[in-house]
Motif scaffolding. Sequence first.
Motif, PDB file in Angstrom:
ATOM      1  N   UNK A 149      26.192  58.163 -23.737  1.00  0.00           N
ATOM      2  CA  UNK A 149      25.863  59.502 -24.229  1.00  0.00           C
ATOM      3  C   UNK A 149      26.670  59.915 -25.457  1.00  0.00           C
ATOM      4  N   UNK A 150      27.306  58.945 -26.109  1.00  0.00           N
ATOM      5  CA  UNK A 150      28.241  59.317 -27.172  1.00  0.00           C
ATOM      6  C   UNK A 150      27.587  60.101 -28.303  1.00  0.00           C
ATOM      7  N   UNK A 151      26.329  59.844 -28.588  1.00  0.00           N
ATOM      8  CA  UNK A 151      25.668  60.529 -29.704  1.00  0.00           C
ATOM      9  C   UNK A 151      24.613  61.529 -29.220  1.00  0.00           C
ATOM     10  N   UNK A 886      14.532  51.347 -26.742  1.00  0.00           N
ATOM     11  CA  UNK A 886      14.072  50.653 -25.543  1.00  0.00           C
ATOM     12  C   UNK A 886      14.584  49.219 -25.510  1.00  0.00           C
ATOM     13  N   UNK A 887      14.649  48.562 -26.645  1.00  0.00           N
ATOM     14  CA  UNK A 887      15.108  47.170 -26.691  1.00  0.00           C
ATOM     15  C   UNK A 887      16.609  47.052 -26.461  1.00  0.00           C
ATOM     16  N   UNK A 888      17.370  48.008 -26.999  1.00  0.00           N
ATOM     17  CA  UNK A 888      18.828  47.907 -26.962  1.00  0.00           C
ATOM     18  C   UNK A 888      19.450  48.729 -25.841  1.00  0.00           C
ATOM     19  N   UNK A 889      18.627  49.344 -24.990  1.00  0.00           N
ATOM     20  CA  UNK A 889      19.117  50.156 -23.876  1.00  0.00           C
ATOM     21  C   UNK A 889      20.015  51.283 -24.390  1.00  0.00           C
ATOM     22  N   UNK A 890      19.565  51.904 -25.472  1.00  0.00           N
ATOM     23  CA  UNK A 890      20.238  53.059 -26.044  1.00  0.00           C
ATOM     24  C   UNK A 890      19.283  54.232 -25.991  1.00  0.00           C
ATOM     25  N   UNK A 891      19.726  55.390 -26.464  1.00  0.00           N
ATOM     26  CA  UNK A 891      18.818  56.520 -26.597  1.00  0.00           C
ATOM     27  C   UNK A 891      18.305  56.567 -28.033  1.00  0.00           C
TER      28      UNK A 891
END
Length: 919
Positions: A149-151, A886-891
């Motif tokens: 959740x850093x960003x 979705x590919x990098x498991x980020x938001x």
Amino acid sequence: MIFGRSAERARIDGLLADARRGAGGALVIRGEAGIGKTALLDHAADAGLRVLRGVGIESEVEVPFAGLHLLLHPYLDHLDALPGPQGNALRAAFGLVDSETVERFLIGAATLSLLSELAGDGPVLCLVDDAQWFDQASADALLFAARRLRQEPVAVLFAVRDGSAHFPAEGIDTVVLPALDRDSAIAMLNERAGGLADPTRARVLAEARGNPLAIIEFTAALTDRQHGGWSLPVEPLPVAKQVQDAFRARIDELPPPTRHLLLLAAADDTADLAVLLRAAERLGLTAADLEPAENAHLLELSAHTVTFRHPLIRAAAHQGAPRALRLAAHQALADTLTGDQYADRRAWHLAAATTAPDEEVANALEQAARRAGQRGGQAAVANALDRAAQLSTDPVLRARRQVGAARAAYDVSRLDRAAELAAAAADVTTDESLLAEAAWIQAQVAYERDTPATAAALMLAGTAPIVGSHPEQAVSILTDAIGCAKDAGAHDLIHQAAHLLATVSLPQNSPLHPVVTGMIGLNTHLTPTSSSSPTLSPSSSGITPSSGISDMRRLISATQQGQITGLVERVLAGYLALITADDETALGILTALAADARRQGALAWLPYAQEPLAIAQLLQGRFRDAGTTAAEAQAVSIDLGQETQALIMNAIPAWLAAVADDEATCRAHAEPILRNEAKHPTNAALATWALGLLVLGQGHFEVATEILDTVCTGPARQDFLIRAIPDHVEAAVRSGNLPHAAHHLPALDTWADQTGQPHAAALSHRCHALLATGPTARHHYETALRLHHNTNHPYDQARTALLFGSWLRRQRHRTEAHTHLANALADFEHLEAHAWAARSRAELATLGTRPTARIQAQDPAARLTPQELQVARLAADGLSNRDIAAQLFLSPRTVGHHLYRTYPKLGITKRTELTQFTL
């Protein structure tokens, strides 16, 4: 009003302020029961942010995603905004759609995306009380999101009761609430009951020991009883028990029907008043029996719901009731919850009401486990199958369920429990297939807890009885055994596994034939068959002994063509391609495998695909790619608690740091894995190669020769680590030890000849050039460079060009020397191989040339972090922020942040300009 807690409130206020500024984070608040965790959550809830609130419910701990659904269900209309696979994963997790199987980490990624989507309208605050009772599937998903959740303008607060169920929250800051200081406790007591007599006040303060809820409940009890003193135990009890005892005392004062109904409410996890009253009717109770509990402020009722004022009241109502009444309550609820939507709850209530083996109840739990598995709740699968096994009347069914529970426990990293369940199954069955599966699980736990060699030995012992009866199961386990034995450098175990594979008779149309062929080929390559060893020739595959290269290529080819789908088999096919010097094919196989893991949300498998992928990139000279891949693999391993994988991933950045002449980083990464050399000799050999390469680049040739010799004589010498021989030859030659320089060269020559790959032959010719003189040396150098030209290995080509240029300089062929040295320098600087670039510049300086321009200074992409580089590449390929996330498991917001930081580093202002860079 909160008394004291100024430091803790400041910590929470800082977290909320960060969320308002767009920087998210999470905090775990731990403490004993009643210490004030919920009060701090209430303080945060009053801060004006959009609040999502959830609570762990002890009786729902076996229902997968119950906690996450409670938290997110008001916002399910936003699921269409998520990437398709993520939205579908959450729908399946919440039982909104049917699904074959959902990867649990895909649900974590979906949770992250949904929180990011909600934060588009302003900062979001997630509050989770009694998180220790969140079902594990929900906890895993929310913790996965919280770490990323850093960003995001999202803050998450978890309140966790100490001394209760385990709630692992590695990577998230934690605050432990101490007891209130005496001044705060006195202030709170004055607020609650200022008129108490001094002796009673002193007793309350002493017994409460700074626990706010204890102060509240003790003073409430005193006020209710309307007397000025209270006989308390002489020896203080633990506060949590004291508080619960206080609630139990108040429950005991209620009429018996009310106590019975309170127990029923405590056993019910639906909070549905209609459900409670229907179950109450079965026990001869009525709605009127609730009134005394409501008047005593133990329950809170609405038109449709019934809730306990505090979780400890619920615990006291259930745990303090007679066993017979508890069994009757669960049976009444099971008889009431007959709808399909309650199937899982009904199964668990039946299990709670059952005291003897009952196959009907066991089957209901097994069906609940099946549904949980389809939704990605493997922890719930383990618990349901474990309880089903306990209730099984058939020993075969009991063992099958225990093995299933063990497999599910292993899948969620509950390694001790997995080993216990597998051992229990082995004790109650003679079924060879179940015994083999149990042994496989125990072996996989041993890989993490002990050594790869131990794991391989356990797999071999468990598989030997089934090679004739269950051939496909045997092949799968033996393939894994060979992979473990290869990691351990345990050639004897590889040989034993290959001999067992040779006896397996697969059906004619089995897709596993290439696997058998490839694994036996690997054995032949790593442990050449001696004249006294029996010939390996599987009865159904027609394999003949050889160097093993052609046999390994059958598995490689089958994997390329999509005939091999198993993860372990595809990982090994990638390694076999590296062993056979087919680096381009290895890169293709492993890149596709990593992409499949991302697409399926199989995050737990991603590091196992990325390890050989990073090695393939490293060996090809794609250092930036290798660093990016290794960094993500290690981060994911740490995040998922894969301690072994996180450890062995150190070898790759150690090697890359050696090339970059970064001694501190190289040694920092190499040392942890070298301390575990006995457990992971192959990875330790890669780290040792890194150290040898480091000192070789620094000019410490004798030391380099000694270090590299351990790699070239070690158990992994016939693996891809055979490529350390050229470094050993160079180090020995430059140290003046020519006889020793040629010691390992025959092995390299044989490998180059057997693989037939131009790159392998180029390495061999380079080594022979170092040992030759005159025209022979020139011939070998020129042949090596010509072969390099037909491959894609810029680092090795530059190493050969540097050596040839240096040789030409010494032969006074200045123009030729300058050409090769300049080419080497350009390649080294582009690769950021600083030690070798320095050597090239020194050679050019000897020729009178003083190059100043450094290629990396002209390459803006070198300024990007590994994750910025990943994001920029995918954006350059035309993917949207949502698809990249979705590919990098980020938001998506984090992806946008990385691009925001990337553009000025590259000197551009918009996305379309990314295509002009070689990323």
